[in-house]
Design an enzyme around this catalytic site. Structure first.
Site, PDB file in Angstrom:
ATOM      1  N   ARG A  48       0.728  -0.981   0.164  1.00  0.00           N
ATOM      2  CA  ARG A  48       0.249  -0.432   0.156  1.00  0.00           C
ATOM      3  C   ARG A  48       0.660   1.311  -0.276  1.00  0.00           C
ATOM      4  NH1 ARG A  48      -1.814   1.314   4.737  1.00  0.00           N
ATOM      5  NH2 ARG A  48      -2.103  -0.166   5.289  1.00  0.00           N
ATOM      6  N   TYR A 100     -15.847  17.031 -16.608  1.00  0.00           N
ATOM      7  CA  TYR A 100     -16.266  15.723 -16.224  1.00  0.00           C
ATOM      8  C   TYR A 100     -17.329  16.233 -14.959  1.00  0.00           C
ATOM      9  CZ  TYR A 100     -14.933  11.332 -15.927  1.00  0.00           C
ATOM     10  OH  TYR A 100     -15.627  10.002 -15.122  1.00  0.00           O
ATOM     11  N   ASP A 172      -5.974  19.184 -14.607  1.00  0.00           N
ATOM     12  CA  ASP A 172      -6.503  18.039 -14.960  1.00  0.00           C
ATOM     13  C   ASP A 172      -6.441  17.825 -16.364  1.00  0.00           C
ATOM     14  OD1 ASP A 172      -7.631  15.759 -16.434  1.00  0.00           O
ATOM     15  OD2 ASP A 172      -9.905  15.855 -15.175  1.00  0.00           O
TER      16      ASP A 172
HETATM   17  C1  LIG Z   1     -12.428   9.812 -16.797  1.00  0.00           C
HETATM   18  C2  LIG Z   1     -11.730  11.443 -16.653  1.00  0.00           C
HETATM   19  C3  LIG Z   1     -11.577  11.604 -14.847  1.00  0.00           C
HETATM   20  C4  LIG Z   1     -12.493  10.285 -13.621  1.00  0.00           C
HETATM   21  O1  LIG Z   1     -11.079   9.244 -14.055  1.00  0.00           O
HETATM   22  P1  LIG Z   1     -11.440   7.287 -13.967  1.00  0.00           P
HETATM   23  O2  LIG Z   1      -9.534   6.466 -14.070  1.00  0.00           O
HETATM   24  O3  LIG Z   1     -12.659   6.948 -14.868  1.00  0.00           O
HETATM   25  O4  LIG Z   1     -11.484   7.823 -12.530  1.00  0.00           O
HETATM   26  C5  LIG Z   1     -11.797  13.167 -14.892  1.00  0.00           C
HETATM   27  N1  LIG Z   1     -11.228  13.906 -15.364  1.00  0.00           N
HETATM   28  C6  LIG Z   1     -11.184  13.436 -17.251  1.00  0.00           C
HETATM   29  C7  LIG Z   1     -10.994  14.281 -17.478  1.00  0.00           C
HETATM   30  C8  LIG Z   1     -11.695  12.190 -16.980  1.00  0.00           C
HETATM   31  O5  LIG Z   1     -11.547  11.925 -19.110  1.00  0.00           O
END
Ligand SMILES: *Cc1c(COP(=O)(O)O)cnc(C)c1O
Length: 384
Positions: A48, A100, A172
């Site tokens: 972990r 998202y 992001d």
């Molecule tokens: C898919 C996505 C997420 C979330 O990620 P997961 O791996 O599905 O938990 C967050 N931000 C964006 C822009 C995404 O496309």
């Protein structure tokens, strides 16, 4: 030696296995590690906390983002969950409004309950952000290009505002990938990825990642990663290490195919708007041109007849584009934001920002582009 992107994708942070010389990082499928004496181990005590396969991947992703510290999680959402746990009740976060859906959901339905406050702001004009900053503001959360409208937010302008106000900027970077855009170089403090998408690239893993340069932020991220335990597995880390080795080659093709598909759709009489940042008349094209190296394989479009049933029919009539959640794999996918990715956002709010019923989002894969265009053309021509 300072490696360029394609070399880092294959070698960055990776060494032959110290025990055997294996050139590919082995899958260390183990929960624990035998210690020579109390407190005397080889850098790994419990999986972990850290595992050699995951560690190799974390180093690799950090290098791709020109960052010092990487951390991998069991999903993109788990990575976002970790970022939010850096804060305390009463703290405020200013976020992109065109976001998202899962990020919106964790903000609103999980962390609001624990006392964080969120403001959702159209950031195409970064100065808008300043009107929401107060003494409690701790972070600006940016997603660019945005999903599904492919708006572009000026990361450098956001970073200046964050620095002036002594708050963090997190980006992001899932849609752009480190191949197209490096937010840390533009002044961001934290980069987040849904590794599930382009980094993994083969639609076979769910994973998230964070990268940063500040040692104190990294320490907190590792403390939360180890405390909350939302880690990724050695097997998945191996698959993503393998996926990343072709990231630069895949992205080149995603960009080329994306451009051709965008241009085809723009010229079709049944299509109303095409959202793709590579068009010169895209409202944020100049910023995209400055902060990205190319425009990616994600795009959205709407139909002239803005009818839900037309969008549904179109989606059913495409055969190479598979109707599915997710994006960024080698295969082309289609989606209906209003009912799929953005189903968690109330209809009124979603239409306010332009996510109408006929909108279709495409993740353009790396198949032969003439087949992709033919698939779209057939489906469009079948609409009455
Ligand atoms: C898919 C996505 C997420 C979330 O990620 P997961 O791996 O599905 O938990 C967050 N931000 C964006 C822009 C995404 O496309």
């Amino acid at each position: 030696m300072k490696m360029k992107f394609g070399t880092k994708a294959i070698h960055g942070g990776l060494e032959p296995d110290s025990a055997t010389g294996a050139i590919m990082t082995p899958i260390y499928q183990t929960s624990t590690f035998v210690q020579n004496g109390v407190g005397n181990h080889k850098g790994y005590a419990y999986s972990r906390t850290q595992n050699p396969t995951r560690h190799a991947l974390e180093e690799n992703i950090a290098q791709l983002e020109n960052g010092k510290f990487g951390a991998c999680f069991g999903s993109g959402m788990a990575a976002i969950d970790c970022v939010l746990k850096l804060f305390n009740p009463g703290d405020e976060i200013i976020s992109t409004n065109d976001l998202y859906g899962g990020t919106y959901r964790i903000f609103k339905t999980i962390f609001e309950k624990y006392g964080l406050k969120f403001h959702f702001v159209g950031m195409e004009n970064a100065l808008e952000i300043e009107t929401y900053i107060n003494a409690n503001t701790k972070m600006i959360w940016v997603e660019t290009p945005t999903n599904p409208l492919l708006n572009i937010i000026d990361i450098t302008a956001c970073a200046e505002i964050a620095q002036q106000n002594n708050i963090l900027l997190a980006v992001d970077n899932t849609f752009a990938t480190p191949f197209l855009q490096n937010p840390l170089d533009l002044g961001a403090d934290i980069v987040m990825h849904s590794v599930t998408k382009y980094l993994g690239g083969h639609s076979d893993v769910v994973m998230g990642a964070l990268v940063c340069n500040d040692e104190n932020i990294a320490k907190e991220i590792y403390r939360i990663q180890n405390s909350s335990g939302a880690i990724t597995s050695p097997m998945d880390a191996f698959l993503v290490l393998r996926g990343i080795k072709t990231l630069h080659v895949r992205m080149q093709r995603h960009c080329e195919n994306g451009k051709q598909v965008a241009e085809f759709l723009k010229s079709h009489p049944k299509v109303d708007k095409v959202y793709w940042p590579g068009f010169e008349d895209h409202p944020n094209h100049q910023i995209a041109k400055t902060q990205m190296r190319d425009y990616g394989g994600m795009l959205s479009f709407t139909l002239k007849e803005n009818r839900l049933e037309d969008a549904h029919q179109m989606l059913e009539n495409m055969h190479i584009f598979a109707l599915a959640e997710s994006l960024g794999g080698v295969e082309s996918l289609s989606g209906h934001p209003a009912t799929m990715t953005h189903g968690a956002i109330p209809k009124e709010e979603r239409e306010k920002i332009g996510i109408v019923d006929s909108m279709i989002r495409l993740s353009v894969g790396i198949e032969d582009v003439t087949d992709l265009i033919e698939d779209l053309e057939n489906a469009l021509n079948k609409l009455n």
